[in-house]
Design a protein around this motif. Structure first.
Motif, PDB file in Angstrom:
ATOM      1  N   PRO A   1      -4.979  11.549  -5.010  1.00 46.92           N
ATOM      2  CA  PRO A   1      -5.601  10.397  -4.361  1.00 46.92           C
ATOM      3  C   PRO A   1      -5.434   9.170  -5.254  1.00 46.92           C
ATOM      4  O   PRO A   1      -5.112   9.328  -6.429  1.00 46.92           O
ATOM      5  CB  PRO A   1      -7.071  10.794  -4.246  1.00 46.92           C
ATOM      6  N   PRO A   2      -5.665   7.985  -4.751  1.00 48.36           N
ATOM      7  CA  PRO A   2      -6.309   7.675  -3.479  1.00 48.36           C
ATOM      8  C   PRO A   2      -5.388   7.923  -2.286  1.00 48.36           C
ATOM      9  O   PRO A   2      -4.165   7.795  -2.391  1.00 48.36           O
ATOM     10  CB  PRO A   2      -6.645   6.196  -3.600  1.00 48.36           C
ATOM     11  N   TRP A   3      -6.021   8.278  -1.165  1.00 50.07           N
ATOM     12  CA  TRP A   3      -5.298   8.600   0.071  1.00 50.07           C
ATOM     13  C   TRP A   3      -5.811   7.751   1.220  1.00 50.07           C
ATOM     14  O   TRP A   3      -6.950   7.296   1.226  1.00 50.07           O
ATOM     15  CB  TRP A   3      -5.556  10.043   0.497  1.00 50.07           C
TER      16      TRP A   3
ATOM     17  N   ARG B   1       5.927   5.838   2.666  1.00 52.87           N
ATOM     18  CA  ARG B   1       4.962   6.488   1.761  1.00 52.87           C
ATOM     19  C   ARG B   1       5.012   8.004   1.966  1.00 52.87           C
ATOM     20  O   ARG B   1       5.463   8.482   3.008  1.00 52.87           O
ATOM     21  CB  ARG B   1       3.555   5.961   2.030  1.00 52.87           C
TER      22      ARG B   1
ATOM     23  N   ASP C   1     -11.076   9.733  -3.720  1.00 58.60           N
ATOM     24  CA  ASP C   1     -10.992   8.347  -3.283  1.00 58.60           C
ATOM     25  C   ASP C   1     -10.161   8.311  -2.004  1.00 58.60           C
ATOM     26  O   ASP C   1      -8.934   8.519  -2.049  1.00 58.60           O
ATOM     27  CB  ASP C   1     -10.342   7.519  -4.394  1.00 58.60           C
TER      28      ASP C   1
ATOM     29  N   ASP D   1       0.859  -1.181   0.000  1.00 56.14           N
ATOM     30  CA  ASP D   1       0.000   0.000   0.000  1.00 56.14           C
ATOM     31  C   ASP D   1       0.897   1.234   0.000  1.00 56.14           C
ATOM     32  O   ASP D   1       1.595   1.503   0.965  1.00 56.14           O
ATOM     33  CB  ASP D   1      -0.895  -0.019   1.237  1.00 56.14           C
ATOM     34  N   SER D   2       0.886   1.968  -1.092  1.00 53.57           N
ATOM     35  CA  SER D   2       1.747   3.148  -1.195  1.00 53.57           C
ATOM     36  C   SER D   2       0.941   4.448  -1.255  1.00 53.57           C
ATOM     37  O   SER D   2       1.480   5.489  -1.597  1.00 53.57           O
ATOM     38  CB  SER D   2       2.637   3.034  -2.432  1.00 53.57           C
ATOM     39  N   ARG D   3      -0.355   4.360  -0.920  1.00 51.26           N
ATOM     40  CA  ARG D   3      -1.184   5.567  -0.960  1.00 51.26           C
ATOM     41  C   ARG D   3      -0.625   6.623  -0.016  1.00 51.26           C
ATOM     42  O   ARG D   3      -0.206   6.308   1.102  1.00 51.26           O
ATOM     43  CB  ARG D   3      -2.620   5.254  -0.547  1.00 51.26           C
TER      44      ARG D   3
END
Length: 158
Positions: free
Chosen positions: A93-95, A44, A117, A9-11
């Motif tokens: 985003p996504p965030w 991130r 998002d 997950d790199s949001r």
């Protein structure tokens, strides 16, 4: 957007500001930062947002092992809406958005209004602050709803 097992997950992480006490995070803000910390330590991009809070939030994160190069300060926002709008200038985003439990419904409402998002991570409200913060949030929710209706009305009118 939920990452798969094999996909990290790199949001970007967007941490919303809250009250400072003597230029340091107050109890509610410190809980937000603690909730964000496991996500902030994985490299991130991190946006700390709030006109007065952003520098204090960045310093707290750095003191707790976060790489300073991962932190982006958004220090103009004075409202939930501005937190999200101004964060758009720093990362798409996504965030993952970190806020307090009492504040999450309004964050989701503004994100929906802007077609953003987001997934929201919540921190528990300090017990001694619940009466004040929840009461204030009821009024803020009504105010935000009215602002969204007005903005939508203005958008569709010639």
């Amino acid at each position: 957007m939920t990452p798969t097992r094999n996909q990290p997950d790199s949001r970007p992480l967007v941490i919303l500001g809250c009250k400072l006490e003597e230029n340091q995070p107050g109890p509610a803000l410190e809980r937000r930062l603690k909730a964000a910390l496991p996500y902030a330590l994985d490299g991130r991009p991190i946006i700390v947002t709030g006109q007065h809070e952003a520098p204090a939030m960045a310093q707290w994160l750095i003191r707790h092992g976060v790489n300073p190069e991962a932190i982006l300060e958004e220090n103009q926002a004075t409202s939930t809406n501005e937190n999200l709008e101004n964060s758009l200038r720093l990362a798409a985003p996504p965030w993952l958005v970190v806020t307090s439990d009492f504040h999450a419904p309004r964050v989701k409402m503004w994100a929906h209004h802007h077609n953003l998002d987001v997934d929201v991570i919540t921190a528990a409200t300090p017990k001694h602050r619940i009466p004040y913060l929840y009461s204030r949030e009821v009024l803020a929710f009504i105010h935000s709803s009215a602002r969204m209706l007005w903005r939508s009305y203005r958008r569709v009118r010639p």
